[in-house]
Structure formats: C-alpha cells, structure tokens
Design a protein around this motif. Structure first.
Motif, mmCIF file in Angstrom:
data_model
loop_
_atom_site.group_PDB
_atom_site.id
_atom_site.type_symbol
_atom_site.label_atom_id
_atom_site.label_comp_id
_atom_site.label_asym_id
_atom_site.label_seq_id
_atom_site.Cartn_x
_atom_site.Cartn_y
_atom_site.Cartn_z
ATOM 1 N N GLY A 13 43.624 -2.512 23.963
ATOM 2 C CA GLY A 13 42.843 -1.923 25.045
ATOM 3 C C GLY A 13 43.576 -1.774 26.362
ATOM 4 O O GLY A 13 42.955 -1.463 27.386
ATOM 5 N N ALA A 14 44.897 -1.944 26.362
ATOM 6 C CA ALA A 14 45.648 -1.881 27.625
ATOM 7 C C ALA A 14 45.909 -0.454 28.098
ATOM 8 O O ALA A 14 46.251 -0.239 29.259
ATOM 9 C CB ALA A 14 46.977 -2.626 27.478
ATOM 10 N N PRO A 130 44.182 -7.821 32.870
ATOM 11 C CA PRO A 130 43.334 -9.002 32.680
ATOM 12 C C PRO A 130 42.354 -8.773 31.534
ATOM 13 O O PRO A 130 42.029 -7.631 31.196
ATOM 14 C CB PRO A 130 42.613 -9.139 34.026
ATOM 15 C CG PRO A 130 42.655 -7.778 34.631
ATOM 16 C CD PRO A 130 43.918 -7.139 34.149
ATOM 17 N N VAL A 131 41.870 -9.858 30.969
ATOM 18 C CA VAL A 131 41.027 -9.769 29.778
ATOM 19 C C VAL A 131 39.750 -8.976 30.044
ATOM 20 O O VAL A 131 39.297 -8.207 29.182
ATOM 21 C CB VAL A 131 40.694 -11.186 29.251
ATOM 22 C CG1 VAL A 131 39.618 -11.140 28.180
ATOM 23 C CG2 VAL A 131 41.953 -11.832 28.682
ATOM 24 N N ASN A 132 39.156 -9.136 31.223
ATOM 25 C CA ASN A 132 37.915 -8.395 31.498
ATOM 26 C C ASN A 132 38.147 -6.887 31.504
ATOM 27 O O ASN A 132 37.294 -6.103 31.074
ATOM 28 C CB ASN A 132 37.270 -8.861 32.813
ATOM 29 C CG ASN A 132 38.149 -8.612 34.024
ATOM 30 O OD1 ASN A 132 39.369 -8.568 33.918
ATOM 31 N ND2 ASN A 132 37.541 -8.447 35.178
ATOM 32 N N LYS A 133 39.326 -6.458 31.964
ATOM 33 C CA LYS A 133 39.684 -5.030 31.929
ATOM 34 C C LYS A 133 39.895 -4.565 30.492
ATOM 35 O O LYS A 133 39.455 -3.482 30.095
ATOM 36 C CB LYS A 133 40.958 -4.817 32.752
ATOM 37 C CG LYS A 133 41.598 -3.447 32.608
ATOM 38 C CD LYS A 133 40.990 -2.425 33.520
ATOM 39 C CE LYS A 133 41.788 -1.140 33.501
ATOM 40 N NZ LYS A 133 41.331 -0.151 34.457
ATOM 41 N N LEU A 134 40.556 -5.400 29.690
ATOM 42 C CA LEU A 134 40.768 -5.073 28.276
ATOM 43 C C LEU A 134 39.436 -4.912 27.556
ATOM 44 O O LEU A 134 39.227 -3.955 26.807
ATOM 45 C CB LEU A 134 41.608 -6.163 27.594
ATOM 46 C CG LEU A 134 43.024 -6.388 28.119
ATOM 47 C CD1 LEU A 134 43.642 -7.619 27.472
ATOM 48 C CD2 LEU A 134 43.900 -5.163 27.872
ATOM 49 N N GLN A 135 38.537 -5.861 27.785
ATOM 50 C CA GLN A 135 37.235 -5.807 27.117
ATOM 51 C C GLN A 135 36.453 -4.567 27.538
ATOM 52 O O GLN A 135 35.775 -3.927 26.714
ATOM 53 C CB GLN A 135 36.436 -7.075 27.418
ATOM 54 C CG GLN A 135 36.971 -8.342 26.764
ATOM 55 C CD GLN A 135 36.692 -8.410 25.263
ATOM 56 O OE1 GLN A 135 36.448 -7.411 24.607
ATOM 57 N NE2 GLN A 135 36.735 -9.631 24.723
ATOM 58 N N ALA A 136 36.540 -4.198 28.797
ATOM 59 C CA ALA A 136 35.851 -2.991 29.273
ATOM 60 C C ALA A 136 36.409 -1.746 28.582
ATOM 61 O O ALA A 136 35.646 -0.850 28.171
ATOM 62 C CB ALA A 136 35.990 -2.868 30.788
ATOM 63 N N ASN A 137 37.733 -1.686 28.449
ATOM 64 C CA ASN A 137 38.362 -0.545 27.776
ATOM 65 C C ASN A 137 37.997 -0.502 26.296
ATOM 66 O O ASN A 137 37.777 0.573 25.726
ATOM 67 C CB ASN A 137 39.886 -0.613 27.930
ATOM 68 C CG ASN A 137 40.340 -0.314 29.343
ATOM 69 O OD1 ASN A 137 39.560 0.189 30.160
ATOM 70 N ND2 ASN A 137 41.585 -0.630 29.651
ATOM 71 N N ILE A 138 37.960 -1.679 25.666
ATOM 72 C CA ILE A 138 37.605 -1.756 24.240
ATOM 73 C C ILE A 138 36.181 -1.249 24.016
ATOM 74 O O ILE A 138 35.914 -0.488 23.082
ATOM 75 C CB ILE A 138 37.764 -3.206 23.734
ATOM 76 C CG1 ILE A 138 39.258 -3.571 23.661
ATOM 77 C CG2 ILE A 138 37.100 -3.393 22.372
ATOM 78 C CD1 ILE A 138 39.519 -5.054 23.457
ATOM 79 N N LYS A 139 35.282 -1.658 24.885
ATOM 80 C CA LYS A 139 33.890 -1.205 24.758
ATOM 81 C C LYS A 139 33.788 0.300 25.019
ATOM 82 O O LYS A 139 33.026 1.021 24.354
ATOM 83 C CB LYS A 139 33.001 -1.976 25.725
ATOM 84 C CG LYS A 139 32.697 -3.402 25.267
ATOM 85 C CD LYS A 139 31.817 -4.141 26.248
ATOM 86 C CE LYS A 139 31.395 -5.497 25.664
ATOM 87 N NZ LYS A 139 32.547 -6.316 25.229
#
Length: 210
Positions: A13-14, A130-139
């Motif tokens: 998700g980066a 950061p992980v929260n950015k990765l998770q947002a992109n994944i979603k």
C-alpha cells in the motif's frame, strides 16, 4: 538519465505501482510490474497463512525470476531506462516474515541459486509510509483479501525492509511518503525525478515531499 535500471520498493500500500507508472511515462522507460494477481495462493494465504505461506512465496519467486529474466535481458533500442515496482530480494524479505525457520532456510537456498542470474538495479527508491497511511491506501484500493491485514504484519514488513537496506548499504533514495499523492500532485513526482538527476554514494539518502 544517470540510472538505467530503477526499482521502487516499499510496504504493502505504499504506492509503488502508481509511482512506477508515472515515472515510466515521464522517462519513456520500459515498465516492469509485479504480477501479483496471478498468484492463486495469495487470497488463501491471508485466510490461512501457516498453510499457504510456502507455496505462496515459491510461486512469487518463480514468477518474479521469470519476468525479470525475460525483461532485463531483452534489448530495446528505444527505451534505455527500465522502471520496476519490485526488487527481486523482496522474495527473501517476505519469506523471512512469513515462513517458519526451517522452511525459510530451504527457501533461502533456492533463492541464493537463482538471484545471481539477475541484474541488480542501479538505484532503489524506497517509499516509507506510516502504518495508518498504508492501511488507508489498502482500504482505498479495495482488494478484498487485503482488507484485514494487521498493523503488526505491516510493521514487521517495514522493519525487515529497512534492516535489509541498512545492512546491505544499497544506493537508496528513501522517500518520506507520509503525505504522498503521486496521482494528484505533479510536484511530488517532480521531486522524485529531480532526485534521480543526482549522483549518490552507496547508502541511504532521505528526501521529503512538499
């Protein structure tokens, strides 16, 4: 262009593939994209990691090797630059996270046999988010099998990447991608292009996006 083989890496998700597409257009470069969708074990792995980790990683290694071998050994008179959205060593890094010790040792033996046949990139661009950015992109990209990836797994992947880059002292541009929006912000892509115009020593070189 100082670099003829540019590889983009980063966590799940980066934004690797998005940036690879954009750079290839700007540089008129040949594009190598990971064919992750062809791996039949990927959805099963997220449901049952212990059972499917080994065939998942073997499939990825075989497909990545075949793709890179074919693409990097084919001359193209009109495209002297190649941009890839994955590093072949990614195989080993994910296997280290996903496999138990005995299976990883076997996997590493196979990896060591074949990776020497491939060309190493001239420079690595590593997108650090950061992980929260990765998770947002994944979603946002909404691949069903990715929607329940734990934060701990992403942290483990991130740490494995950064440890490898530091240990091997690879020529790397580390991009603070906390606010990255390569699709909507042309300036973010231009910062990367400007960075690729410079000469770098071996090691890590941090850049931030405006």
């Amino acid at each position: 262009m100082k670099y003829h083989f540019i590889t983009i890496e980063g966590n799940i998700g980066a934004g690797k593939t998005t940036l690879a597409h954009l750079l290839s257009k700007k540089l008129n470069a040949r594009l190598i994209l990971e064919e992750f969708a062809d791996n039949p074990f990927l959805p099963r792995f997220y449901e049952n990691p212990k059972q499917y980790a080994f065939p998942l990683e073997l499939f990825f290694m075989a497909e990545r090797f075949k793709q890179l071998k074919e693409m990097l050994h084919t001359n193209d008179l009109f495209q002297t630059v190649t941009v890839s959205d994955y590093l072949f060593t990614k195989c080993l890094l994910f296997a280290k996270v996903n496999l138990p010790e005995e299976e990883f040792r076997l996997y590493q033996k196979l990896f060591d046999i074949i990776h020497q046949q491939l060309i190493f990139p001239d420079i690595l661009i590593y997108l650090h988010s950061p992980v929260n950015k990765l998770q947002a992109n994944i979603k946002k990209r909404n691949r069903g099998y990715e929607q329940h990836i734990p934060d701990e797994y992403l942290i483990n992947i991130q740490e494995t990447y950064t440890s490898y880059i530091k240990q091997k002292n690879i020529k790397t541009i580390i991009v603070d991608a906390s606010n990255a929006d390569f699709l909507s912000n042309d300036l973010h892509v231009q910062v990367i292009l400007d960075a690729l115009e410079k000469d770098y020593d071996e090691g890590q070189h941090l850049i931030t996006l405006p």
